[in-house]
Write a protein that holds these residues in place. Structure first.
Motif, mmCIF file in Angstrom:
data_model
loop_
_atom_site.group_PDB
_atom_site.id
_atom_site.type_symbol
_atom_site.label_atom_id
_atom_site.label_comp_id
_atom_site.label_asym_id
_atom_site.label_seq_id
_atom_site.Cartn_x
_atom_site.Cartn_y
_atom_site.Cartn_z
ATOM 1 N N ARG A 114 0.821 -1.219 0.000
ATOM 2 C CA ARG A 114 0.000 0.000 0.000
ATOM 3 C C ARG A 114 0.861 1.278 0.000
ATOM 4 O O ARG A 114 0.333 2.366 -0.175
ATOM 5 N N SER A 115 2.149 1.134 0.204
ATOM 6 C CA SER A 115 3.016 2.313 0.310
ATOM 7 C C SER A 115 3.033 3.100 -0.996
ATOM 8 O O SER A 115 2.821 2.555 -2.078
ATOM 9 N N ALA A 116 3.299 4.378 -0.872
ATOM 10 C CA ALA A 116 3.368 5.246 -2.049
ATOM 11 C C ALA A 116 4.478 4.777 -2.989
ATOM 12 O O ALA A 116 4.312 4.801 -4.213
ATOM 13 N N ALA A 117 5.591 4.329 -2.413
ATOM 14 C CA ALA A 117 6.707 3.862 -3.246
ATOM 15 C C ALA A 117 6.291 2.660 -4.088
ATOM 16 O O ALA A 117 6.607 2.586 -5.284
ATOM 17 N N TRP A 118 5.572 1.695 -3.473
ATOM 18 C CA TRP A 118 5.145 0.521 -4.240
ATOM 19 C C TRP A 118 4.101 0.907 -5.290
ATOM 20 O O TRP A 118 4.135 0.411 -6.418
ATOM 21 N N GLN A 119 3.189 1.814 -4.944
ATOM 22 C CA GLN A 119 2.183 2.248 -5.905
ATOM 23 C C GLN A 119 2.836 2.951 -7.093
ATOM 24 O O GLN A 119 2.440 2.747 -8.245
ATOM 25 N N ASP A 120 3.867 3.772 -6.816
ATOM 26 C CA ASP A 120 4.610 4.427 -7.903
ATOM 27 C C ASP A 120 5.305 3.388 -8.781
ATOM 28 O O ASP A 120 5.297 3.484 -10.010
ATOM 29 N N PHE A 121 5.917 2.388 -8.140
ATOM 30 C CA PHE A 121 6.575 1.322 -8.898
ATOM 31 C C PHE A 121 5.554 0.576 -9.757
ATOM 32 O O PHE A 121 5.808 0.285 -10.928
ATOM 33 N N ALA A 122 4.393 0.264 -9.189
ATOM 34 C CA ALA A 122 3.356 -0.472 -9.922
ATOM 35 C C ALA A 122 2.902 0.314 -11.151
ATOM 36 O O ALA A 122 2.719 -0.261 -12.238
ATOM 37 N N ARG A 123 2.724 1.626 -11.007
ATOM 38 C CA ARG A 123 2.328 2.452 -12.152
ATOM 39 C C ARG A 123 3.424 2.442 -13.217
ATOM 40 O O ARG A 123 3.147 2.326 -14.408
#
Length: 190
Positions: free
Chosen positions: A173-182
């Motif tokens: 759920r972290s912003a870093a993981w969400q950025d990576f996913a995008r």
């Protein structure tokens, strides 16, 4: 298909050794140089195709699923790479090849869980990771008196455990993981 081929190779190689056919074992091992990149590519491409173009709730759910998919691909690649690098050290090589098979427990079990109950409302990674960790623990106990190579399974358990934490502790759920996913979803892989 690639994972099935891989599993067949994992079965064929020790059978060849047991049948005193090191030539066959080596031939299957050489075939792994062609199959291994296909297995890894299939893992990454499947992860990419499942997240690409999703939005809303489906996207959020898939960013969760993306983490186990990519972390298992990383674990698989590390086990295989180390097994090949240490192929002359039989005890280490064999155990690391077992490690490649252990990374496939999670995706197989998840499919069974979802098939049995499509409306899963709990984090089934606890089950799939738990079974993988229990298998590793059983291997550690079974190998406690092995003259060599017995450090591999504890190391695998530690490595698997470290990579399991983000999936189990909502690190996805972290912003870093969400950025990576995008970023990963936007890659032109398909």
């Amino acid at each position: 298909l690639t994972a099935s081929l891989w599993m067949l190779m994992l079965v064929a190689q020790p059978m060849a050794i047991r049948a005193r056919r090191p030539d066959l074992h080596r031939a299957v091992g050489r075939a792994s140089y062609a199959i291994a990149p296909l297995v890894l590519a299939a893992m990454v491409l499947l992860a990419h195709s499942r997240i690409q173009g999703l939005a809303g709730k489906a996207y959020v759910e898939q960013t969760y699923t993306l983490y186990p998919q990519l972390s298992l691909a990383l674990q698989w690649a590390a086990c295989y790479g180390l097994a090949i690098a240490l192929r002359r050290r039989t005890a280490l090589h064999a155990r690391l090849m077992v490690g490649t098979g252990l990374t496939l427990i999670d995706p197989v079990l998840i499919r069974f869980v979802i098939w049995a109950n499509p409306a899963v409302d709990w984090n089934f990674q606890w089950l799939t990771y738990g079974i993988t960790d229990l298998v590793l623990a059983a291997l550690i106990v079974a190998e406690r008196r092995a003259p060599s190579g017995r450090a591999v399974f504890p190391a695998l358990l530690a490595g698997f455990g470290i990579l399991q934490v983000p999936a189990l502790a909502d690190g996805w759920r972290s912003a870093a993981w969400q950025d990576f996913a995008r970023w990963f979803a936007a890659l032109p892989l398909g």
